[in-house]
Enzyme design. Structure first.
Site, PDB file in Angstrom:
ATOM      1  CG  HIS A  16       1.882  -3.530   0.310  1.00 53.85           C
ATOM      2  ND1 HIS A  16       2.026  -3.483   1.679  1.00 53.85           N
ATOM      3  CD2 HIS A  16       2.664  -2.528  -0.164  1.00 53.85           C
ATOM      4  CE1 HIS A  16       2.853  -2.512   2.010  1.00 53.85           C
ATOM      5  NE2 HIS A  16       3.251  -1.904   0.918  1.00 53.85           N
ATOM      6  NE  ARG A  89       0.820   4.801  -0.699  1.00 55.43           N
ATOM      7  CZ  ARG A  89       1.712   4.575   0.249  1.00 55.43           C
ATOM      8  NH1 ARG A  89       1.321   4.070   1.394  1.00 55.43           N
ATOM      9  NH2 ARG A  89       2.975   4.850   0.079  1.00 55.43           N
TER      10      ARG A  89
HETATM   11  P1  ADP Z   1       8.906   1.353   0.238  1.00 58.10           P
HETATM   12  O1  ADP Z   1       9.699   1.488   1.505  1.00 58.10           O
HETATM   13  O2  ADP Z   1       9.706   0.842  -0.939  1.00 58.10           O
HETATM   14  O3  ADP Z   1       8.053   2.542  -0.120  1.00 58.10           O
HETATM   15  P2  ADP Z   1       6.420   0.064   0.929  1.00 58.10           P
HETATM   16  O4  ADP Z   1       6.214  -1.304   1.480  1.00 58.10           O
HETATM   17  O5  ADP Z   1       5.995   1.207   1.785  1.00 58.10           O
HETATM   18  O6  ADP Z   1       7.951   0.115   0.561  1.00 58.10           O
HETATM   19  O7  ADP Z   1       5.685   0.202  -0.460  1.00 58.10           O
HETATM   20  C1  ADP Z   1       6.012  -0.610  -1.558  1.00 58.10           C
HETATM   21  C2  ADP Z   1       5.237  -0.133  -2.784  1.00 58.10           C
HETATM   22  O8  ADP Z   1       3.850  -0.321  -2.566  1.00 58.10           O
HETATM   23  C3  ADP Z   1       5.404   1.360  -3.106  1.00 58.10           C
HETATM   24  O9  ADP Z   1       5.387   1.525  -4.519  1.00 58.10           O
HETATM   25  C4  ADP Z   1       4.184   1.994  -2.491  1.00 58.10           C
HETATM   26  O10 ADP Z   1       3.832   3.189  -3.159  1.00 58.10           O
HETATM   27  C5  ADP Z   1       3.151   0.890  -2.772  1.00 58.10           C
HETATM   28  N1  ADP Z   1       2.032   0.960  -1.825  1.00 58.10           N
HETATM   29  C6  ADP Z   1       2.079   1.004  -0.487  1.00 58.10           C
HETATM   30  N2  ADP Z   1       0.830   1.077   0.042  1.00 58.10           N
HETATM   31  C7  ADP Z   1      -0.029   1.082  -1.014  1.00 58.10           C
HETATM   32  C8  ADP Z   1      -1.453   1.173  -1.153  1.00 58.10           C
HETATM   33  N3  ADP Z   1      -2.245   1.299  -0.099  1.00 58.10           N
HETATM   34  N4  ADP Z   1      -1.981   1.157  -2.390  1.00 58.10           N
HETATM   35  C9  ADP Z   1      -1.161   1.056  -3.464  1.00 58.10           C
HETATM   36  N5  ADP Z   1       0.182   0.988  -3.424  1.00 58.10           N
HETATM   37  C10 ADP Z   1       0.749   0.992  -2.215  1.00 58.10           C
END
Ligand code: ADP
Length: 162
Positions: A16, A89
């Site tokens: 994130h 991802r």
């Molecule tokens: P949600 O429940 O909205 O998916 P997350 O906290 O899991 O919330 O993810 C928020 C955003 O961050 C999403 O767009 C997800 O694809 C992206 N994301 C999560 N982990 C990663 C990562 N390791 N690398 C890039 N983007 C990520």
């Protein structure tokens, strides 16, 4: 241009953070917005997640951290944001993300969703994986900001596995 980066962030990971840092170079302001989702039972409270994100983004000058409930596009209108920032991802992320982007566009035609491809080293990383490792006593220091690693450790020490 203002971008909203919405998500659960339960907890924030280095994946994130990587998206936030890169988003900060592309947009004038990035608002990291924790979704208050009544249908999920998160490990950390919204307040705690906001604190974790604030601490992890202290080095960035154009980040705001907030929470919201309801439709992301309504929140975006409120914040005068034109962009939703999301991370991609693996291929399996694509279908749901595309569906959400199209749906948001039907709700407000002015909104654009911008996807950033994850940096290679974080392509396997998710909040769920981090919680799973921490739950069984594994080190997550290389996967999350320092404070989050401490919070996870404390969380699972207080509620040990049966
Ligand atoms: P949600 O429940 O909205 O998916 P997350 O906290 O899991 O919330 O993810 C928020 C955003 O961050 C999403 O767009 C997800 O694809 C992206 N994301 C999560 N982990 C990663 C990562 N390791 N690398 C890039 N983007 C990520």
């Amino acid at each position: 241009m203002i971008a909203i980066y919405p998500g659960s962030f339960d907890p924030i990971t280095l994946g994130h953070l990587d998206i936030i840092e890169r988003g900060c170079k592309l947009f004038d302001q990035v608002i990291v917005a924790v979704l208050r989702n009544p249908s999920k039972s998160p490990l950390f409270t919204v307040q705690k997640r906001i604190e974790q994100i604030r601490l992890s983004t202290q080095h960035l000058t154009n980040v705001e951290v907030d929470s919201f409930i309801g439709l992301t596009v309504e929140y975006a209108k409120l914040k005068k944001a034109q962009v939703l920032l999301r991370g991609l991802r693996v291929l399996s992320d694509f279908e749901g993300e595309l569906q959400m982007a199209h749906t948001n566009k039907t709700l407000w035609h002015e909104i654009e969703t911008v996807f950033l491809a994850t940096s290679n080293e974080y392509s396997f990383l998710s909040s769920s994986v981090v919680k799973e490792v921490a739950k069984f006593g594994g080190s997550v220091a290389h996967l999350v900001p320092q404070q989050v690693a401490l919070d996870l450790c404390q969380c699972y020490t207080e509620t040990p596995l049966e």
